[in-house]
Design an enzyme around this catalytic site. Structure first.
Site, mmCIF file in Angstrom:
data_model
loop_
_atom_site.group_PDB
_atom_site.id
_atom_site.type_symbol
_atom_site.label_atom_id
_atom_site.label_comp_id
_atom_site.label_asym_id
_atom_site.label_seq_id
_atom_site.Cartn_x
_atom_site.Cartn_y
_atom_site.Cartn_z
ATOM 1 N N SER A 17 0.899 -1.137 0.128
ATOM 2 C CA SER A 17 0.183 -0.113 -0.102
ATOM 3 C C SER A 17 0.782 1.255 0.088
ATOM 4 C CB SER A 17 -0.833 0.018 1.282
ATOM 5 O OG SER A 17 -1.663 1.380 1.266
ATOM 6 N N TYR A 41 -2.003 -1.030 10.073
ATOM 7 C CA TYR A 41 -2.140 -1.347 8.580
ATOM 8 C C TYR A 41 -0.786 -0.998 7.861
ATOM 9 C CZ TYR A 41 -3.968 -1.133 3.738
ATOM 10 O OH TYR A 41 -3.970 -0.993 2.513
#
Length: 262
Positions: free
Chosen positions: A153, A168
């Protein structure tokens, strides 16, 4: 049944691509499975929702005329993954590609996180990538060929700042290190390993944790002025999984609409 063909079919048609997290209707995994099927790959759809996996696979066969099967798999559980991959080996052509896409996110601020949430985010994203890769890569090693692409990401590069919080971002950063080290180790046996770091994408991964106002802000913060489509991310996965991408390994591919320069 409608069968579509593409120039990539000649190199993909005798191999299977395993795609995790591929059953969500608006997800990157499903879009990637569709793109690979359109390129002529046989496709193994792995997802926690086995019924949705099988339904997705049936759609791929009906629309693209390729062998496809759906399997129930908990990416965090070795026994579950082993059983699913064994079924792939039994039912489909030799495995040649792996797209590790299964994952979850969380916007929780650091001081509001719990150890339980930290472990959940890390386990599904990072450990799940490890578990699936270890099982599939062993098949690729025995065959002397493989293409592995891992979902990271933009949060791993920027340190958050998009939607996902600290757990995350940490999990997705772990995937980058995993990818580079594994690429170094598996290159000599014919396997490439790369990662993709999308920016904000129009999917359901933020469902229940967002608002129309936040979605508008996420789009406005991107220099190109919009979120990525799942099809744009899928196209990058498909490129890196092709035989012709054999000299690309250990690389991180940004696809974020210019977010790094905003």
């Amino acid at each position: 049944m409608t069968t579509q063909t593409s120039p990539a079919q000649s190199t993909a048609s005798t191999r299977t691509a395993v795609v995790t997290g591929a059953a969500s209707p608006r997800g990157i995994g499903r879009a990637t499975a569709r793109r690979l099927a359109s390129d002529g790959w046989a496709v193994a759809v792995l997802d926690l929702d086995g019924d949705a996996s099988q339904a997705t696979a049936e759609e791929l066969t009906d629309e693209f005329g390729v062998p496809a099967r759906g399997f129930t798999a908990d990416v965090t559980d070795e026994a579950s993954v082993d059983a699913a991959v064994a079924a792939v080996e039994r039912d489909l052509p030799v495995i040649g590609g792996l797209a590790n896409i299964a994952g979850v996110t969380s916007p929780t601020r650091f001081f509001e996180t719990t150890l339980e949430e930290w472990n959940r985010i890390m386990t599904i994203n990072a450990t799940g990538t490890y578990v699936v890769t270890k099982r599939v890569a062993s098949v690729m090693r025995d065959n002397g060929y493989g293409r592995i692409v891992n979902m990271s990401s933009v949060s791993a590069i920027r340190g958050g700042g998009v939607f996902g919080g600290v757990p995350y971002s940490a999990a997705k950063a772990a995937i980058l290190g995993f990818t580079r080290a594994l690429a170094r180790e598996l290159g000599p046996v014919g396997i490439t390993v790369n990662s993709v770091t999308p920016g904000v994408v129009d999917t359901d991964i933020r469902a229940g944790s967002t608002t129309p106002e936040l979605e508008a802000k996420l789009s406005a913060d991107v220099p190109v002025g919009r979120q990525a489509t799942v099809h744009e991310i899928a196209a990058l996965f498909a490129f890196l999984l092709r035989e012709e991408a054999g000299y690309i390994t250990g690389a991180t591919y940004d696809i974020n609409g210019g977010s790094h320069i905003s």
